[in-house]
Design an enzyme around this catalytic site. Sequence first.
Site, PDB file in Angstrom:
ATOM      1  N   LYS A  17       0.848  -1.204   0.000  1.00  0.00           N
ATOM      2  CA  LYS A  17       0.000   0.000   0.000  1.00  0.00           C
ATOM      3  C   LYS A  17       0.879   1.248   0.000  1.00  0.00           C
ATOM      4  CE  LYS A  17      -3.788  -2.530   2.056  1.00  0.00           C
ATOM      5  NZ  LYS A  17      -4.539  -2.938   3.246  1.00  0.00           N
ATOM      6  N   GLN A  51      -4.617  -1.536   9.409  1.00  0.00           N
ATOM      7  CA  GLN A  51      -4.494  -2.875   8.819  1.00  0.00           C
ATOM      8  C   GLN A  51      -5.113  -3.930   9.744  1.00  0.00           C
ATOM      9  OE1 GLN A  51      -3.213  -3.551   5.669  1.00  0.00           O
ATOM     10  NE2 GLN A  51      -3.951  -5.613   6.059  1.00  0.00           N
ATOM     11  N   ASP A  90     -11.161   2.467   3.575  1.00  0.00           N
ATOM     12  CA  ASP A  90     -11.454   1.041   3.386  1.00  0.00           C
ATOM     13  C   ASP A  90     -12.951   0.807   3.157  1.00  0.00           C
ATOM     14  OD1 ASP A  90      -9.198  -0.616   3.377  1.00  0.00           O
ATOM     15  OD2 ASP A  90      -8.947  -0.474   5.551  1.00  0.00           O
TER      16      ASP A  90
END
Length: 281
Positions: A52, A96, A119
Amino acid sequence: MANIIDGKKISQEIKDELKAEVASLAEQGKKCALAVIQVGNDPASSVYVGNKKKACAYIGIQSVSYELPEETSEEELLDLIERLNQDAKVHGILCQLPLPKHIDEDRVIQAISPKKDVDGFHPQNVGALVIGQPGFVSCTPAGIIQLLKRNKIAIAGKHCVVIGRSNIVGKPMALLMLRENATVTVCHSRTQNLKEICREADILIVAIGKPRYIGADYVKEGAVVIDVGIHRNESNKLCGDVAYDEVEPKASYITPVPGGVGPMTIAMLMHNCVEAMKRES
Ligand code: NAD
């Protein structure tokens, strides 16, 4: 022989479009930043976080890393998220998953400002998707829509069968296909006659989490087959939820593993970051 849906190529196209957009926003003095939080050092999470950050660097998004020790308390993590929520220079916050067992993931997801929830996991964004309002959409299903559209695969009026009902893939996928005017059936671990239902699908989206579970007998001749699964087989090679070699001759379009759905997730995360910045400025 099926047309192969090239996720690597399409994700690169999207990243290049975003790179150009970020460069032109930078000329107007607008800079985009993503906060990336990792708690503990799970090796798989470290790989995802690294990828990422690499994508951010390519596009020109500043990534700000927070690598917290495994024993970080829930309160400490929530405090950090609150500071990032208040920080006008940070446009997106990514925490995460999975988190260590002593931290409640739902509380953390809900602590992230919906405006910075790149997200697309916050209940407010999930709710927006349900009622067709703008918001951030979970990256993997959003990427699948891009794969279909950029291959000019018709969705409206088609029967789409989604296997899997997870919050991250199956449910948002079904909602997105509904938004695109498909007729949608969702199958899950309690579904009876899975094979018969799958054989009705014009578009079959498989997120079952079981290696090579879907063979040729689940697929109608000429169907579009999207494989979300990622696994390593006995010889350490990547494979999906679909038995690719068996299914490919029957399908009209198919995603390979690797190089299908996988690369799209990060591209759509980057898309959401740029979107978050544009909405705030
Ligand atoms: P999950 O385990 O949360 O969900 C699996 C779903 O499959 C469940 O909803 C369950 O009801 C259903 N299921 C299980 N057994 C079934 C059966 N026998 N018949 C019908 N349905 C059944 O998994 P997930 O997070 O949705 O991920 C699914 C797969 O996609 C995994 O392989 C995961 O690694 C992969 N994945 C890939 C990406 C990517 O970027 N490519 C992103 C997320 C997940």
